[in-house]
Design an enzyme around this catalytic site. Structure first.
Site, short mmCIF file in Angstrom:
data_model
loop_
_atom_site.label_atom_id
_atom_site.label_comp_id
_atom_site.label_asym_id
_atom_site.label_seq_id
_atom_site.Cartn_x
_atom_site.Cartn_y
_atom_site.Cartn_z
N ASP A 18 -9.22 -2.83 -6.42
CA ASP A 18 -8.66 -1.99 -5.27
C ASP A 18 -9.41 -0.69 -4.81
OD1 ASP A 18 -7.10 -1.05 -3.25
OD2 ASP A 18 -5.25 -1.85 -4.22
N SER B 294 1.02 -1.16 -0.15
CA SER B 294 -0.06 0.03 -0.10
C SER B 294 0.98 1.14 0.14
CB SER B 294 -0.90 0.17 1.40
OG SER B 294 -1.89 1.06 1.15
N HIS C 282 -7.15 -5.41 -1.41
CA HIS C 282 -6.04 -4.51 -0.91
C HIS C 282 -5.09 -5.16 0.03
CE1 HIS C 282 -3.86 -0.84 -0.94
NE2 HIS C 282 -3.75 -0.72 0.45
#
Length: 429
Positions: A376, A146, A404
């Site tokens: 996502d 991320s 995610h």
């Protein structure tokens, strides 16, 4: 530098220490903070000269993982690497920034100037200091989850000579960051996640509306004394981008009522999920991670919210929001109130240091393999693919199998390592 502490968790030999770094790498006279470093190695290989893999934690404002076993990517990594986990500056055991710390500043400007020292450029500089002082300056590989992918692009922009290979999961940023563009793309994806929730659990339409109507009537207090508003309730949707986030929200709502009013169990769970007590920097810096060159971030999520009336508090079915951070949060949430004045100044800041060096990234030679999750919620897949096309020696693996948090499945890191191996492997350190 503090002394090293070592111990063994089953299957993992762990060593820990802290290092001192400048608060402001551009002005060391401003003082120092501590950064906490944890190293994990297979106990049977602790004496071997293994390469290092540093995990770049998601966030912003995320501390390093606290593993309890060798599951997921970590088990794969420990087959070949020493794994290095930093608590990013301001988090965990690294001179943590919280409401108490922010309340100690004499002015909002002083607090804002302090928070501005906790962005990607400083985090990369911290990692470089650790690499040089604790690991002899040898190249290491990175796994960025991320926001860790944002850090990866900053790292490649600033110190590619430090890196052997870079793996990214759900986190390639746009190279000309724009908070406004990010949230323009985010709201439609959030609406799609809500549609999935109500398609999967159609009875929740009525349950969610009933909770929202009760909150709109007022007088519902969380265990810490904060008023639970409809918009704070909507922020539970941040979990819809994870697996099994839809299921967690479904089961939370099952416990919502007791004796004709909202239950204590429900209110305690909502507090835990929305208080930011574990990661206040996530809220404080969420839009600042897109500050890049001239122009303020300007509360972009709030501005975009006004363009989507179907996310209104009185809309039915009620829609949950995603990772959006709004100015009202710094009024309604106890842990965030001390950040309010400083964060207002950050949102209005007219200029930020650049985060990425596009020409340098285009000429990149360090192998980069990125998992791009097609659906996502948090990081737009098309923006990720646009970036992958502009970074030299980068490969993108697009999949809709994961949300995610797909990095938790060991197959994801295994696949990314295969992509790098197939094109010659990493750069020897």
């Amino acid at each position: 530098m503090s002394g090293t502490v070592s111990y063994t968790v089953p299957g993992m030999r762990i060593s820990e220490q802290s290092v001192e770094v400048p608060l402001d790498w551009s002005d060391p006279a401003r003082g120092t903070i501590e950064v906490f470093v944890r190293e994990i190695v297979d106990p049977a290989r602790a004496g071997e000269d293994l390469p290092c893999l540093v995990y770049l934690q998601g966030g912003p404002g995320g501390k390093g993982p606290r593993p309890v076993d060798r599951g997921g990517w970590l088990g794969v990594a420990l087959e070949d690497y020493r794994v290095v986990l930093l608590d990013q500056r301001g988090t965990g055991r690294s001179s943590r920034v919280d409401g108490r710390r922010m309340a100690a500043f004499a002015s909002a400007q002083e607090g804002a100037d302090y928070l501005a020292c906790f962005r990607a450029d400083a985090i990369v500089a911290d990692h470089e200091h650790v690499r040089k002082t604790l690991y002899g300056g040898r190249r290491w590989s990175t796994l960025g989850q991320s926001y860790g992918g944002f850090l990866t692009m900053s790292y490649l922009s600033r110190a590619p000579q430090a890196l052997s290979a870079c793996y990214v999961t759900g986190g390639l940023p746009a190279l000309e960051p724009s908070a406004a563009e990010v949230y323009r793309r985010t709201y439609p994806r959030a609406a799609a996640k809500n549609a999935l929730l109500y398609r999967r659990y159609p009875h929740l339409v009525e349950q969610v509306a009933r909770v929202a109507d009760r909150l709109a009537a007022g007088g519902v207090l969380l265990p810490d004394g904060d008023v639970l508003t409809v918009r704070r309730f909507q922020s539970l949707g941040v979990d819809l981008g994870m697996k099994p986030g839809h299921e967690r929200l479904h089961w939370l709502l099952e416990d919502a009522w007791s004796g004709g009013d909202l239950s204590a169990s429900f209110l305690y769970q909502v507090l835990a999920r929305t208080s930011f007590s574990g990661n206040p920097l996530y809220a404080a810096l969420q839009e600042s991670i897109y500050g890049h060159g001239p122009g303020p971030t300007g509360w972009a999520a709030q501005a975009e919210h006004a363009r989507h009336p179907h996310f209104a508090e009185d809309a039915r079915p009620l829609l949950f929001t995603g990772e959006m951070i709004y100015p009202w949060m710094f009024e309604e949430i106890a842990e965030l109130r001390p950040f309010r004045a400083a964060v207002e100044l950050l949102a209005a800041r007219e200029s930020w240091p650049p985060l990425y060096d596009a020409p340098r990234l285009a000429a990149n030679e360090v192998p980069v393999a990125a998992a791009v999750y097609h659906d996502d919620l948090y990081v737009d897949a098309q923006l990720q693919l646009d970036t992958a096309a502009r970074v030299g020696n980068a490969q993108a693996w697009v999949t809709n199998e994961y949300e995610h948090d797909g990095v938790g499945d060991q197959r994801v890191f295994t696949r990314l390592r295969e992509l790098v191996r197939q094109t010659g492997g990493g750069i020897a350190g």
